[in-house]
Design a protein around this motif. Structure first.
Motif, PDB file in Angstrom:
ATOM      1  N   ASN A   1       0.783  -1.379  -0.154  1.00 24.63           N
ATOM      2  CA  ASN A   1      -0.142  -0.078  -0.224  1.00 24.63           C
ATOM      3  C   ASN A   1       0.902   1.331  -0.005  1.00 24.63           C
ATOM      4  OD1 ASN A   1      -2.413  -1.360  -0.041  1.00 24.63           O
ATOM      5  ND2 ASN A   1      -2.682  -1.123   2.500  1.00 24.63           N
ATOM      6  N   PRO A   2       0.344   2.062  -1.179  1.00 24.45           N
ATOM      7  CA  PRO A   2       1.606   3.362  -1.042  1.00 24.45           C
ATOM      8  C   PRO A   2       0.923   4.385   0.333  1.00 24.45           C
ATOM      9  CG  PRO A   2       0.622   2.959  -3.131  1.00 24.45           C
ATOM     10  CD  PRO A   2      -0.372   1.887  -2.333  1.00 24.45           C
ATOM     11  N   MET A   3      -0.219   4.016   0.552  1.00 25.52           N
ATOM     12  CA  MET A   3      -0.738   5.123   1.684  1.00 25.52           C
ATOM     13  C   MET A   3      -0.539   4.422   3.090  1.00 25.52           C
ATOM     14  SD  MET A   3      -4.159   7.171   1.718  1.00 25.52           S
ATOM     15  CE  MET A   3      -4.540   8.495   3.021  1.00 25.52           C
ATOM     16  N   THR A   4       0.690   4.334   3.418  1.00 27.72           N
ATOM     17  CA  THR A   4       1.490   3.754   4.639  1.00 27.72           C
ATOM     18  C   THR A   4       2.117   4.550   5.373  1.00 27.72           C
ATOM     19  OG1 THR A   4       1.113   1.395   3.498  1.00 27.72           O
ATOM     20  CG2 THR A   4       2.673   1.624   5.358  1.00 27.72           C
ATOM     21  N   LEU A   5       1.858   4.943   6.524  1.00 30.45           N
ATOM     22  CA  LEU A   5       2.428   6.154   7.348  1.00 30.45           C
ATOM     23  C   LEU A   5       2.534   6.070   8.696  1.00 30.45           C
ATOM     24  CD1 LEU A   5       0.138   8.425   7.989  1.00 30.45           C
ATOM     25  CD2 LEU A   5       0.283   8.305   5.489  1.00 30.45           C
TER      26      LEU A   5
ATOM     27  N   TYR B   1       2.137  15.560   2.422  1.00 26.74           N
ATOM     28  CA  TYR B   1       3.499  15.634   3.174  1.00 26.74           C
ATOM     29  C   TYR B   1       4.190  14.352   3.112  1.00 26.74           C
ATOM     30  CZ  TYR B   1       7.017  15.958   6.869  1.00 26.74           C
ATOM     31  OH  TYR B   1       8.134  16.224   7.687  1.00 26.74           O
ATOM     32  N   TRP B   2       3.621  13.082   3.267  1.00 28.28           N
ATOM     33  CA  TRP B   2       4.352  11.771   3.154  1.00 28.28           C
ATOM     34  C   TRP B   2       4.512  11.521   1.816  1.00 28.28           C
ATOM     35  CZ3 TRP B   2       5.970   8.260   6.932  1.00 28.28           C
ATOM     36  CH2 TRP B   2       5.856   8.581   8.359  1.00 28.28           C
ATOM     37  N   GLU B   3       3.883  11.838   0.851  1.00 27.54           N
ATOM     38  CA  GLU B   3       4.035  11.436  -0.786  1.00 27.54           C
ATOM     39  C   GLU B   3       5.528  11.464  -0.941  1.00 27.54           C
ATOM     40  OE1 GLU B   3       1.124  13.052  -3.250  1.00 27.54           O
ATOM     41  OE2 GLU B   3      -0.020  11.453  -2.706  1.00 27.54           O
TER      42      GLU B   3
END
Lengths: 373, 373
Positions: B60-64, B239-241
């Motif tokens: 998952n790219p959306m992992t933070l 911000y995290w991308e």
């Protein structure tokens, strides 16, 4: 893939925050973790509360640190105090007034926006007019020290207006606390939030807040539950309250709270007045030097924050290249412009531990070299 | 009043978290603070994302990591995915399922509660029945590892049921991540949150999260804005991308993120499977010893969390006195019961760095002394 420990260089942080962190604060941060219900930790929390009351100049019992950054502190103030449908007069003279507006909208309240040009203090006359035009408003919200522009507003006068009109005041003191006078009780501030990473010179991640008895009364008499469980202060207070048994709400960020405690021990040991004076003195040295370099302040004298100096980037100068050179060759960080000021301004911070003579001298000398002055 | 630095003792943390923190993690925590937009810090964030993807076993790219504790991670999952009026099937077999319900109510969504007795894994048949009875539900939410009871539920089976019914799954992995298998992609988990202070053995204060492409799609197609500005993931992702320019949302908790990075470097270097195995082995040693002391597990074998061992306090034993003696005389923290189990159970954690032989031996020997066995 292979991964290794991350070893950052030591930078001099002269942007809009995080600021240079006190060495003692970094040392405190890495002390052994205690359980969040350990009696020794609870004892430290009681001291931390007393230190926060000192920093805010208040006797408010509801004074604590939100376990998240300043933006969460802002949201905590709005979602706890303001109920859907209520009217808030919000002053906007930079990015953070705009963020307040965003908070008000998202909780279903009604906003009356008082706009002041960026780089200026909130205009008192306009606020007075808005208060007269909206006697049904329940809150006046404003940013004391606009981090996006470097302007300082007259919190004392604004809170007096709110009080006179029977409104509660909500004040953003993220960049002001510790750097310029913030007097919660004397000025009659009802809800205030700050950040750990500005003039307190702690690491980023915590938001000190304080609520007046009138604000607590408003929270107690809510008709609807607070929309955020995490930020619901009536639940959080069950953990922070000094007397009797602490009830678990969420796991406190133990080590970050050690660091905040240590930062406030430093502030208390220096003394608030001395800290304000040091910020002023360092600002004067910096301002004189920036003037000699031909860099113009955006904010008029008298409305300037000593801890955040915003100057116009001279024509023909490559903003990003200058900042990159300062960072890469001098390990010196200064801040870019934000929002309307992106690409147009530099923001030079003198916050907390960062407000010292060697930082001013390094910054001026490095800028002179990079700008070929 | 006079204030001094706070110097905590070194405790052995065997409660429900915070767990014993890796010494390297404490060292990482106190490294020099960088600006949150410093390219070197951004580089570390990219690595941190890859490490979180490893820990969650996902692409998952959306992992933070949310800049706040696990409770905020829970709230982030609910307020981003679920819109007012939507229906959520929520499984409750302890305190944290109840907290999920609280989140659902506060955002104006509709909850269908599936109750399982405390101390048991979520009952799959009941969930199946609820799904059949409520085909219009859009989400299935459950706690993988109930920190209040020590029960492990079958996340794989529950997520398969959700997927089959066209529902998105929301999973609490606060206590499971790193201690028992958590396979986000293989099991088809849509939204998952954890905490830094459990089996990752980092300091408390951060919440790793991950969202599947289907969850991201749901967020993108929202009809209403997310009620929390601070937790709005569409803004946080700016911000995290990894690619291109990072946009400022809030000031990241820089030093805490160093610590999480270091904790995950440790996990990656040990290997997930090895970590799971170590937790099992230490649990078996502890369970055998607790049995010899006559302490009974609350959770039936096969449903027990190796990293959180819940035992019944024997009759005639003074709960608080035993825990206080362990803390004061042995610097050893074990956990009290929570919610329905307050005063009835002890919770003994073997989490992350805490799951090692000397801890098991100390705990058993100290308990034997204090209980006069």
């Amino acid at each position: 893939m292979s991964f290794h420990s991350f070893i950052p260089p030591r930078r001099t942080l002269m942007g809009p925050g995080p600021s240079d962190v006190y060495p003692n604060v970094l040392a405190a941060l890495s002390r052994p973790t205690l359980g969040h219900l350990d009696p020794l930790f609870i004892g430290m929390m009681d001291e931390l509360k007393a230190l926060l009351q000192y920093a805010f100049q208040t006797r408010n019992p509801m004074t604590l640190a939100i376990s998240a950054p300043g933006s969460a502190g802002m949201e905590a103030c709005f979602v706890n105090l303001v109920e859907p449908g209520e009217k808030v007069i919000v002053c906007r003279n930079g990015v953070f007034g705009g963020r307040m507006l965003e908070n008000i909208k998202r909780l279903g309240a009604e906003a009356v926006v008082v706009d002041t040009p960026w780089g200026r203090a909130v205009e008192l006359d306009k606020v007075k007019a808005a208060i007269s035009a909206h006697p049904d408003a329940k809150f006046l919200a404003f940013v004391h020290a606009e981090t996006s522009t470097g302007a300082l507003s007259d919190a004392k006068a604004l809170c007096a207006m709110a009080r006179e009109a029977g409104m509660l005041s909500i004040v953003d003191a993220v960049t002001s606390l510790g750097g310029v006078p913030v007097k919660v009780d004397e000025w009659g501030i009802d809800a205030i939030y700050s950040g750990s990473q500005k003039c307190l010179s702690c690491v980023p991640g915590l938001s000190p807040v304080s609520f007046s008895p009138a604000a607590v009364e408003k929270i107690k008499n809510r008709r609807s539950p607070v929309q955020s469980w995490f930020l619901d202060q009536s639940l959080v207070m069950g953990y922070w309250e000094g007397a009797g048994k602490r009830s678990y709400h969420h796991t406190a960020p133990v080590n970050a709270l050690y660091a905040l405690h240590e930062a406030l021990v430093q502030l208390h040991s220096e003394g608030l007045e001395q800290s304000w004076q040091r910020h002023r003195q360092m600002h004067e040295r910096l301002a004189e030097g920036l003037g000699a370099l031909g860099l113009d302040f955006i904010v008029p004298q008298g409305e300037r924050l000593p801890q955040l100096n915003t100057v116009t980037i001279p024509q023909g100068i490559d903003d990003a290249a200058v900042r990159a050179t300062l960072l890469n060759d001098y390990n010196l960080e200064i801040g870019a412009g934000l929002g309307d000021f992106a690409g147009k301004a530099w923001r030079i911070g003198l916050m907390g531990y960062g407000a010292r003579r060697e930082n001013v001298t390094l910054c001026l000398a490095a800028l002179a070299e990079v700008l070929n002055k």
